[in-house]
Design an enzyme around this catalytic site. Structure first.
Site, PDB file in Angstrom:
ATOM      1  CB  CYS A  98      28.223 109.150 -38.399  1.00 31.07           C
ATOM      2  SG  CYS A  98      28.177 110.940 -38.536  1.00 31.07           S
ATOM      3  CG  HIS A 154      31.334 107.959 -40.702  1.00 27.57           C
ATOM      4  ND1 HIS A 154      30.461 108.551 -41.571  1.00 27.57           N
ATOM      5  CD2 HIS A 154      31.539 108.856 -39.705  1.00 27.57           C
ATOM      6  CE1 HIS A 154      30.144 109.755 -41.110  1.00 27.57           C
ATOM      7  NE2 HIS A 154      30.787 109.961 -39.980  1.00 27.57           N
ATOM      8  CG  ASN A 178      30.461 113.453 -41.468  1.00 31.72           C
ATOM      9  OD1 ASN A 178      29.649 112.650 -41.930  1.00 31.72           O
ATOM     10  ND2 ASN A 178      30.783 113.512 -40.185  1.00 31.72           N
TER      11      ASN A 178
HETATM   12  O1  UT7 Z   1      30.721 112.002 -37.982  1.00 32.39           O
HETATM   13  C1  UT7 Z   1      30.406 112.494 -36.725  1.00 32.39           C
HETATM   14  C2  UT7 Z   1      31.540 112.395 -35.849  1.00 32.39           C
HETATM   15  N1  UT7 Z   1      32.301 113.609 -35.869  1.00 32.39           N
HETATM   16  C3  UT7 Z   1      33.609 113.570 -35.870  1.00 32.39           C
HETATM   17  O2  UT7 Z   1      34.168 112.507 -35.945  1.00 32.39           O
HETATM   18  C4  UT7 Z   1      34.371 114.854 -35.698  1.00 32.39           C
HETATM   19  C5  UT7 Z   1      35.491 114.639 -34.732  1.00 32.39           C
HETATM   20  N2  UT7 Z   1      36.255 115.843 -34.460  1.00 32.39           N
HETATM   21  C6  UT7 Z   1      37.088 116.404 -35.372  1.00 32.39           C
HETATM   22  O3  UT7 Z   1      37.146 115.952 -36.501  1.00 32.39           O
HETATM   23  C7  UT7 Z   1      37.962 117.532 -34.940  1.00 32.39           C
HETATM   24  O4  UT7 Z   1      37.941 117.661 -33.554  1.00 32.39           O
HETATM   25  C8  UT7 Z   1      37.594 118.906 -35.583  1.00 32.39           C
HETATM   26  C9  UT7 Z   1      37.898 118.856 -37.067  1.00 32.39           C
HETATM   27  C10 UT7 Z   1      36.119 119.196 -35.344  1.00 32.39           C
HETATM   28  C11 UT7 Z   1      38.429 120.022 -34.968  1.00 32.39           C
HETATM   29  O5  UT7 Z   1      39.812 119.712 -35.151  1.00 32.39           O
HETATM   30  P1  UT7 Z   1      40.820 119.841 -33.928  1.00 32.39           P
HETATM   31  O6  UT7 Z   1      42.147 119.489 -34.442  1.00 32.39           O
HETATM   32  O7  UT7 Z   1      40.250 119.013 -32.811  1.00 32.39           O
HETATM   33  O8  UT7 Z   1      40.771 121.381 -33.627  1.00 32.39           O
HETATM   34  P2  UT7 Z   1      40.410 122.111 -32.271  1.00 32.39           P
HETATM   35  O9  UT7 Z   1      38.957 122.099 -32.029  1.00 32.39           O
HETATM   36  O10 UT7 Z   1      41.334 121.633 -31.194  1.00 32.39           O
HETATM   37  O11 UT7 Z   1      40.847 123.590 -32.623  1.00 32.39           O
HETATM   38  C12 UT7 Z   1      42.212 123.920 -32.881  1.00 32.39           C
HETATM   39  C13 UT7 Z   1      42.275 125.363 -33.300  1.00 32.39           C
HETATM   40  C14 UT7 Z   1      41.520 126.314 -32.362  1.00 32.39           C
HETATM   41  O12 UT7 Z   1      42.254 127.521 -32.307  1.00 32.39           O
HETATM   42  P3  UT7 Z   1      43.227 127.817 -31.072  1.00 32.39           P
HETATM   43  O13 UT7 Z   1      42.358 127.763 -29.858  1.00 32.39           O
HETATM   44  O14 UT7 Z   1      44.264 126.733 -31.085  1.00 32.39           O
HETATM   45  O15 UT7 Z   1      43.761 129.171 -31.390  1.00 32.39           O
HETATM   46  C15 UT7 Z   1      40.230 126.562 -33.081  1.00 32.39           C
HETATM   47  O16 UT7 Z   1      39.648 127.795 -32.770  1.00 32.39           O
HETATM   48  O17 UT7 Z   1      41.668 125.515 -34.593  1.00 32.39           O
HETATM   49  C16 UT7 Z   1      40.689 126.558 -34.528  1.00 32.39           C
HETATM   50  N3  UT7 Z   1      39.643 126.242 -35.482  1.00 32.39           N
HETATM   51  C17 UT7 Z   1      39.644 126.667 -36.755  1.00 32.39           C
HETATM   52  N4  UT7 Z   1      40.496 127.467 -37.421  1.00 32.39           N
HETATM   53  C18 UT7 Z   1      40.216 127.704 -38.712  1.00 32.39           C
HETATM   54  C19 UT7 Z   1      38.560 125.445 -35.283  1.00 32.39           C
HETATM   55  N5  UT7 Z   1      37.860 125.383 -36.434  1.00 32.39           N
HETATM   56  C20 UT7 Z   1      38.511 126.116 -37.348  1.00 32.39           C
HETATM   57  C21 UT7 Z   1      38.261 126.414 -38.693  1.00 32.39           C
HETATM   58  N6  UT7 Z   1      39.147 127.204 -39.338  1.00 32.39           N
HETATM   59  N7  UT7 Z   1      37.201 125.918 -39.378  1.00 32.39           N
END
Ligand code: UT7
Length: 332
Positions: A116, A257, A287
């Site tokens: 990125c 980004h 992204n």
């Molecule tokens: O450009 C490259 C660099 N990349 C980035 O900068 C990405 C950085 N990371 C992020 O943007 C975030 O961490 C994500 C968007 C990938 C994830 O968001 P989060 O707020 O960190 O969610 P999480 O992984 O903590 O998951 C929270 C909940 C989980 O459920 P439980 O365990 O709380 O029941 C996940 O299973 O959200 C659930 N979940 C989803 N639910 C619906 C994860 N993905 C999804 C989804 N739809 N697509």
């Protein structure tokens, strides 16, 4: 010591494939909801390349558009730097494919892998050749077909990415009032396996096992990357301004980004600038890895949010980890 590079951007263009995929469409394919994607990431839709369309095809379209926009003949281009983590193939480099397709018969070039932060890295590299006086016209392309490496069984990752390309033309800056004022890059390789594609390289060449174990896809520890990105984007933005004697009030626009709207907002809060000074288009494109910043510049120009002489900050954090910040005076 001045880190100014006597090089300026004289044209910008972008290309996204026509196929739009909304969150509602993803709901049919992945266990997710429009509400989750919008509230956690800010993304509403993204563009997907059709089968048979590689990174070089998107990059070629963006390159042709920037040549047309600047009235540049292909044979005037002396160098092509392509930032990508999804090259059409391991070799030849995507730069060679684009060089051939646009007819840049006098150019040399290569690909650069910084995920990125790839566009920011490539811009600094290309600009150095212009600033050194050895090259007069350098094309810098950021292009990725992230859908080629997405695991649609990994809902936390697959909803984030889209496909796209952007290109800029670099030419010599003729006065200190224009062009690149400073650049900052670093690498923290200790975060390497928080965002990576495990197989397909020399360590784990393609095999039935690597396919069965889904190793040819992006693997991401989302929360780890999130925390790192929030901290580094804000730190870098503040430090590059400070060491050049500027404050955030001097900025006309930040083009960050586009990985997650929440990461961008955290940086905005640290900088203390209002919405008018932050370019956001993640809602439209998701992204697109190496393409986010040039696509952001295209939108900034279309929305008339940059004018000649404006102080602009480009900033990114990505896999590696890699970071990049470029401070410039807009030149046209
Ligand atoms: O450009 C490259 C660099 N990349 C980035 O900068 C990405 C950085 N990371 C992020 O943007 C975030 O961490 C994500 C968007 C990938 C994830 O968001 P989060 O707020 O960190 O969610 P999480 O992984 O903590 O998951 C929270 C909940 C989980 O459920 P439980 O365990 O709380 O029941 C996940 O299973 O959200 C659930 N979940 C989803 N639910 C619906 C994860 N993905 C999804 C989804 N739809 N697509």
């Amino acid at each position: 010591m001045s880190r100014r590079i006597a090089a300026k951007i004289t044209g910008v263009a972008g290309y996204v494939p026509p196929h739009v995929v909304t969150n509602a469409e993803l709901e049919k394919r992945v266990d997710t909801t429009d509400e989750w994607i919008r509230s956690r990431t800010g993304i509403r839709q993204r563009h997907y390349a059709d089968p048979g369309m590689g990174t070089s095809h998107l990059g070629t379209e963006a390159a042709k558009k920037v040549l047309a926009a600047t009235g540049t003949r292909p044979e005037e281009i002396e160098m092509i730097v392509v930032a990508t983590v999804t090259p059409d193939m391991m070799f030849p480099a995507t730069a060679c494919l684009i060089q051939d397709r646009i007819g840049a018969t006098k150019a040399w070039g290569f690909d650069l892998s910084a995920a990125c932060s790839g566009f920011a890295y490539a811009l600094t590299v290309g600009a150095q050749f212009v600033g050194a006086g050895t090259h007069k016209k350098v094309l810098v392309v950021g292009s990725d077909v992230m859908t080629s490496i997405l695991d649609f069984k990994d809902r936390a990752t697959c909803v984030l990415f889209g496909d796209g390309a952007g290109a800029v033309l670099l030419e010599p800056a003729t006065s200190p009032a224009e062009g690149i004022l400073d650049f900052a890059h670093d690498v923290d390789g200790s975060g390497g396996t928080n965002l990576y594609m495990p197989a397909g390289g020399s360590l784990h060449p393609a095999s039935h096992e690597t396919v069965d174990q889904r190793m040819h896809y992006v693997h991401q520890e989302g929360q780890q990357v999130f925390k790192y990105a929030v901290r580094r984007m804000a730190d870098m933005a503040c430090s590059i301004l400070e060491r050049n004697g500027f404050s955030s009030s001097d900025l006309a626009l930040v083009v960050p980004h586009q990985a997650n709207l929440r990461i961008i907002r955290a940086m905005q809060e640290r900088l203390g600038v209002d919405d008018a000074k932050i370019l956001i288009n993640i809602d439209h494109y998701g992204n697109t890895t190496a393409a986010t910043i040039p696509l952001g510049l295209v939108d900034a120009i279309e929305q008339k949010r940059v004018r000649k002489g404006d102080l602009i900050l480009l900033i990114s954090v990505g896999a590696g980890y890699t970071t990049g910040a470029i401070l410039m005076r807009w030149a046209y």
